[in-house]
Design a protein around this motif. Structure first.
Motif, short mmCIF file in Angstrom:
data_model
loop_
_atom_site.label_atom_id
_atom_site.label_comp_id
_atom_site.label_asym_id
_atom_site.label_seq_id
_atom_site.Cartn_x
_atom_site.Cartn_y
_atom_site.Cartn_z
N SER A 131 0.96 -1.14 0.15
CA SER A 131 -0.03 -0.01 0.12
C SER A 131 1.01 1.25 0.01
O SER A 131 0.38 2.33 -0.63
N LEU A 132 2.05 1.31 0.55
CA LEU A 132 2.85 2.60 0.76
C LEU A 132 4.29 2.28 0.26
O LEU A 132 4.76 3.17 -0.78
N LEU A 133 4.94 1.26 0.29
CA LEU A 133 6.39 1.21 -0.07
C LEU A 133 6.69 1.20 -1.16
O LEU A 133 7.58 1.63 -1.74
N ALA A 134 5.62 0.52 -1.97
CA ALA A 134 5.92 0.03 -3.46
C ALA A 134 5.76 1.37 -4.21
O ALA A 134 6.01 1.49 -5.50
N LYS A 135 5.21 2.33 -3.64
CA LYS A 135 4.81 3.66 -4.40
C LYS A 135 5.84 4.78 -4.27
O LYS A 135 5.73 5.95 -4.66
N ILE A 136 6.71 4.55 -3.02
CA ILE A 136 7.73 5.81 -2.65
C ILE A 136 9.30 5.22 -3.03
O ILE A 136 9.54 3.91 -3.04
N LYS A 137 10.01 6.37 -2.90
CA LYS A 137 11.42 5.86 -2.84
C LYS A 137 12.14 5.91 -1.53
O LYS A 137 12.40 6.79 -0.96
N VAL A 138 12.03 4.75 -0.92
CA VAL A 138 12.92 4.52 0.21
C VAL A 138 13.97 3.37 0.25
O VAL A 138 13.56 2.25 -0.77
N SER A 139 14.91 3.40 1.00
CA SER A 139 15.89 2.21 0.82
C SER A 139 15.44 1.15 1.84
O SER A 139 14.85 1.57 3.01
N GLU A 140 15.95 0.14 1.86
CA GLU A 140 15.61 -1.20 2.90
C GLU A 140 16.05 -0.85 4.18
O GLU A 140 15.86 -1.04 5.33
N LYS A 141 17.48 0.10 4.00
CA LYS A 141 18.14 0.58 5.26
C LYS A 141 17.04 1.46 6.23
O LYS A 141 17.29 1.75 7.24
N GLN A 142 16.09 2.24 5.71
CA GLN A 142 15.03 3.09 6.24
C GLN A 142 13.89 2.24 6.91
O GLN A 142 13.04 2.74 7.31
N LEU A 143 14.02 0.95 6.66
CA LEU A 143 12.71 0.03 7.01
C LEU A 143 13.23 -0.76 8.45
O LEU A 143 14.26 -1.53 7.99
N LEU A 144 12.42 -1.18 9.09
CA LEU A 144 12.49 -2.05 10.09
C LEU A 144 11.18 -2.88 10.28
O LEU A 144 10.25 -2.41 10.77
N PHE A 145 11.42 -4.30 10.17
CA PHE A 145 10.23 -4.98 10.05
C PHE A 145 10.67 -6.55 11.01
O PHE A 145 11.87 -6.80 10.85
#
Ligand code: 6PG
Length: 229
Positions: A89-103
């Motif tokens: 819903s969100l990440l596929a549509k914005i430019k973020v690197s995996e380093k900015q994500l915590l799952f």
């Protein structure tokens, strides 16, 4: 001063208002702090707001770190995965690197998954508390994946814990604890539907009892509640 209540009358207004509050909160946070630690809840209600957030032209995504307020202990490909929902819903549509994500890594045994996620979140939060968290309310009064009656560890000094529920489809969960949600600088609740209205009113009328109604402790000037029922 108490929480900000934004009541909407239609589904469209609910999504529009919820999206606006989310964009406004993230943009303001980046303007004030030059960063935004954004914690996202799962479930079905917030999904259209995350899609709306993705359309914003005003957010410098390089300044945003995104983590999950809670997760279901299922593979990332599972329909119930919050990570899957947030990515689609969100990440596929914005430019973020995996380093900015915590799952949470739900491919690990649950205790390792919780430990690894808590350690990663602790590293991020060395630079400050969560700036914005989105939250919902379950029909049993849960928020995040803190299911009433709350256990001691849900109220303790941990950042992340393993919780379980018999009531909902996915039994095993990974959840932020109530104290870290209380420390968050901004909170946005998205509440829709008659059953949530009933629970919401019951919670507001009830004496303070955060073991039964954890969200009671989150209803203050740092919180915006967007409703549609
Ligand atoms: C989750 C959520 C949970 C959610 C409520 C409401 O992973 O399920 O984080 O706390 O906010 O259960 O869910 P709905 O929005 O689907 O009603």
């Amino acid at each position: 001063m108490s929480y900000r209540l934004l009541e909407t009358q239609t589904d469209e207004q609910f999504v529009e208002q919820g999206t606006h509050v989310l964009i406004e909160s993230v943009s303001h946070c980046i303007k004030e702090k030059n960063r935004c630690f954004l914690g996202l809840s799962g479930g079905s209600t917030p999904q259209p707001m995350y899609e709306g957030l993705a359309t914003s032209k005003w957010i410098d995504w390089t300044k945003v770190s995104i983590f999950l307020v809670d997760e279901r202990y299922v593979p990332i490909t599972h329909q119930a995965s919050n990570q899957r929902m947030v990515r689609e819903s969100l990440l596929a549509k914005i430019k973020v690197s995996e380093k900015q994500l915590l799952f949470p890594d739900t491919s690990l045994p649950i205790d390792e998954c919780v430990q690894q996620y808590e350690s990663a979140l602790a590293t991020l939060l060395q630079r400050g508390v969560p700036d914005i968290v989105t939250l919902g309310l379950g029909e049993d009064g849960h928020t995040a994946s803190l299911f009433p009656p709350l256990t001691d560890d849900a109220l303790g000094s941990r950042l992340v814990i393993h919780t379980e529920t018999e009531r909902f489809a996915v039994r095993n969960r990974i959840s932020l604890t109530l104290p870290i949600l209380e420390q968050s600088t901004g909170r946005i609740f998205f509440l829709a539907g008659h059953k949530k209205k009933m629970l919401w009113e019951k919670m507001l009328d009830a004496p303070k009892d955060i073991v039964r109604f954890p969200a009671q402790t989150l209803m203050d000037e740092k919180t915006t509640v967007v409703t549609q029922w």
